[in-house]
Design a protein around this motif. Sequence first.
Motif, PDB file in Angstrom:
ATOM      1  N   ASP A 131       1.281  -3.310 -52.899  1.00 34.51           N
ATOM      2  CA  ASP A 131       2.050  -2.289 -52.187  1.00 34.51           C
ATOM      3  C   ASP A 131       1.163  -1.264 -51.474  1.00 34.51           C
ATOM      4  OD1 ASP A 131       1.215  -0.858 -54.385  1.00 34.51           O
ATOM      5  OD2 ASP A 131       3.212  -0.384 -55.116  1.00 34.51           O
ATOM      6  N   GLN A 132      -0.139  -1.545 -51.412  1.00 32.27           N
ATOM      7  CA  GLN A 132      -1.079  -0.732 -50.633  1.00 32.27           C
ATOM      8  C   GLN A 132      -0.971   0.757 -50.989  1.00 32.27           C
ATOM      9  OE1 GLN A 132      -3.402  -1.944 -48.005  1.00 32.27           O
ATOM     10  NE2 GLN A 132      -3.064  -3.638 -49.395  1.00 32.27           N
ATOM     11  N   THR A 133      -1.021   1.068 -52.286  1.00 31.33           N
ATOM     12  CA  THR A 133      -0.843   2.430 -52.758  1.00 31.33           C
ATOM     13  C   THR A 133      -1.886   2.761 -53.817  1.00 31.33           C
ATOM     14  OG1 THR A 133       1.529   2.197 -52.407  1.00 31.33           O
ATOM     15  CG2 THR A 133       0.843   4.017 -53.780  1.00 31.33           C
ATOM     16  N   PHE A 134      -2.328   4.030 -53.810  1.00 36.14           N
ATOM     17  CA  PHE A 134      -3.218   4.538 -54.845  1.00 36.14           C
ATOM     18  C   PHE A 134      -2.376   5.202 -55.933  1.00 36.14           C
ATOM     19  CE2 PHE A 134      -6.028   4.436 -51.178  1.00 36.14           C
ATOM     20  CZ  PHE A 134      -7.190   3.913 -51.716  1.00 36.14           C
ATOM     21  N   TYR A 135      -2.782   5.025 -57.187  1.00 33.50           N
ATOM     22  CA  TYR A 135      -2.072   5.627 -58.313  1.00 33.50           C
ATOM     23  C   TYR A 135      -3.054   6.304 -59.262  1.00 33.50           C
ATOM     24  CZ  TYR A 135       1.853   2.642 -56.953  1.00 33.50           C
ATOM     25  OH  TYR A 135       2.859   2.035 -56.274  1.00 33.50           O
ATOM     26  N   ARG A 136      -2.504   7.235 -60.034  1.00 30.33           N
ATOM     27  CA  ARG A 136      -3.239   7.897 -61.113  1.00 30.33           C
ATOM     28  C   ARG A 136      -2.329   7.827 -62.335  1.00 30.33           C
ATOM     29  NH1 ARG A 136      -4.798  14.113 -60.347  1.00 30.33           N
ATOM     30  NH2 ARG A 136      -2.577  14.206 -59.941  1.00 30.33           N
ATOM     31  N   THR A 137      -2.866   7.355 -63.470  1.00 31.52           N
ATOM     32  CA  THR A 137      -2.040   7.099 -64.649  1.00 31.52           C
ATOM     33  C   THR A 137      -2.647   7.717 -65.896  1.00 31.52           C
ATOM     34  OG1 THR A 137      -1.252   5.011 -63.733  1.00 31.52           O
ATOM     35  CG2 THR A 137      -1.068   5.272 -66.098  1.00 31.52           C
ATOM     36  N   LYS A 138      -1.766   8.227 -66.742  1.00 30.95           N
ATOM     37  CA  LYS A 138      -2.145   8.677 -68.080  1.00 30.95           C
ATOM     38  C   LYS A 138      -1.475   7.723 -69.062  1.00 30.95           C
ATOM     39  CE  LYS A 138      -1.586  12.458 -71.371  1.00 30.95           C
ATOM     40  NZ  LYS A 138      -1.013  13.796 -71.579  1.00 30.95           N
ATOM     41  N   HIS A 154       9.515 -14.517 -52.619  1.00 23.02           N
ATOM     42  CA  HIS A 154      10.170 -14.131 -53.867  1.00 23.02           C
ATOM     43  C   HIS A 154      10.530 -12.653 -53.938  1.00 23.02           C
ATOM     44  CE1 HIS A 154       9.314 -18.060 -55.587  1.00 23.02           C
ATOM     45  NE2 HIS A 154       8.082 -17.941 -55.127  1.00 23.02           N
ATOM     46  N   GLY A 155       9.878 -11.840 -53.128  1.00 24.22           N
ATOM     47  CA  GLY A 155      10.107 -10.396 -53.189  1.00 24.22           C
ATOM     48  C   GLY A 155       9.365  -9.772 -54.365  1.00 24.22           C
ATOM     49  N   MET A 156       9.390  -8.454 -54.412  1.00 22.15           N
ATOM     50  CA  MET A 156       8.739  -7.723 -55.486  1.00 22.15           C
ATOM     51  C   MET A 156       9.606  -7.829 -56.748  1.00 22.15           C
ATOM     52  SD  MET A 156       5.939  -5.715 -55.735  1.00 22.15           S
ATOM     53  CE  MET A 156       5.668  -4.826 -54.237  1.00 22.15           C
ATOM     54  N   ILE A 210      -4.101  -8.098 -49.407  1.00 22.81           N
ATOM     55  CA  ILE A 210      -4.006  -9.246 -50.304  1.00 22.81           C
ATOM     56  C   ILE A 210      -4.152 -10.521 -49.494  1.00 22.81           C
ATOM     57  CG2 ILE A 210      -2.631  -8.058 -52.042  1.00 22.81           C
ATOM     58  CD1 ILE A 210      -0.132  -9.342 -50.907  1.00 22.81           C
ATOM     59  N   THR A 211      -4.373 -11.618 -50.177  1.00 20.54           N
ATOM     60  CA  THR A 211      -4.599 -12.902 -49.504  1.00 20.54           C
ATOM     61  C   THR A 211      -3.327 -13.374 -48.808  1.00 20.54           C
ATOM     62  OG1 THR A 211      -3.939 -14.203 -51.429  1.00 20.54           O
ATOM     63  CG2 THR A 211      -6.280 -13.561 -51.275  1.00 20.54           C
ATOM     64  N   PRO A 212      -3.458 -14.200 -47.799  1.00 23.49           N
ATOM     65  CA  PRO A 212      -2.274 -14.746 -47.128  1.00 23.49           C
ATOM     66  C   PRO A 212      -1.355 -15.496 -48.105  1.00 23.49           C
ATOM     67  CG  PRO A 212      -4.217 -15.142 -45.799  1.00 23.49           C
ATOM     68  CD  PRO A 212      -4.700 -14.578 -47.107  1.00 23.49           C
ATOM     69  N   LYS A 213      -1.929 -16.185 -49.077  1.00 21.63           N
ATOM     70  CA  LYS A 213      -1.139 -16.918 -50.070  1.00 21.63           C
ATOM     71  C   LYS A 213      -0.287 -15.938 -50.897  1.00 21.63           C
ATOM     72  CE  LYS A 213      -1.654 -20.339 -53.740  1.00 21.63           C
ATOM     73  NZ  LYS A 213      -2.603 -21.129 -54.520  1.00 21.63           N
ATOM     74  N   ALA A 214      -0.896 -14.816 -51.313  1.00 24.99           N
ATOM     75  CA  ALA A 214      -0.161 -13.809 -52.087  1.00 24.99           C
ATOM     76  C   ALA A 214       0.917 -13.149 -51.228  1.00 24.99           C
ATOM     77  CB  ALA A 214      -1.120 -12.758 -52.632  1.00 24.99           C
ATOM     78  N   LYS A 215       0.602 -12.884 -49.954  1.00 26.57           N
ATOM     79  CA  LYS A 215       1.608 -12.315 -49.045  1.00 26.57           C
ATOM     80  C   LYS A 215       2.790 -13.251 -48.892  1.00 26.57           C
ATOM     81  CE  LYS A 215      -1.179  -9.346 -46.088  1.00 26.57           C
ATOM     82  NZ  LYS A 215      -1.705  -9.125 -44.740  1.00 26.57           N
ATOM     83  N   ALA A 216       2.511 -14.552 -48.756  1.00 26.43           N
ATOM     84  CA  ALA A 216       3.584 -15.541 -48.610  1.00 26.43           C
ATOM     85  C   ALA A 216       4.452 -15.576 -49.868  1.00 26.43           C
ATOM     86  CB  ALA A 216       2.995 -16.918 -48.323  1.00 26.43           C
ATOM     87  N   TRP A 217       3.831 -15.486 -51.036  1.00 22.35           N
ATOM     88  CA  TRP A 217       4.592 -15.489 -52.287  1.00 22.35           C
ATOM     89  C   TRP A 217       5.502 -14.266 -52.356  1.00 22.35           C
ATOM     90  CZ3 TRP A 217       5.651 -12.563 -56.514  1.00 22.35           C
ATOM     91  CH2 TRP A 217       6.221 -13.204 -57.603  1.00 22.35           C
TER      92      TRP A 217
END
Length: 159
Positions: free
Chosen positions: A27-34, A132-134, A121-128
């Motif tokens: 999802d091309q996002t940066f996160y910060r997690t506790k 199938h969607g998220m 991400i790779t073209p294969k992962a984008k196609a998946w």
Amino acid sequence: TRFGINDLPVYSDLPEEFYICWSSFADQTFYRTKLVVPLWARQEMVTPHHYYSEAYNKNKIGYNNTVIIGFAPGGSVTGWLIGVAHPDAPSIEFGKGITERIPQGSDVCPNPYPNGKITDITPKAKAWLKKHGMPKAWQEKYNNVTMGQYLKLKNPPNF
């Protein structure tokens, strides 16, 4: 614990909290997690478990002494304990992380990517993902993710 060629002592304590900066390629996002390790999980890490070792043909003692942290798009972070207690023993889930979205180009976390952009991400992962969607479990509305500075959590992370 003893470690190394010279049998040097290594002193460590059980983890109570992890603070993690990460990025999601999907999802091309940066996160910060506790991620908090509760007391019962820390106690599980020092509890001996008896099991039969096929390799040594005898009973042995092992510990769930390894923390695995899983990351998924949408800010979902989960922690598990595993170890040598028994080769077929299931992992033990100890918690979900409290995650915050970080704007790209933010100085909050180090950014290892060229020009501050997350690698595609790779073209294969984008196609998946297109086919199938998220998965529901990865979508932000099902996770504990803050979407902006005005949204408040009941137990916000203290970064």
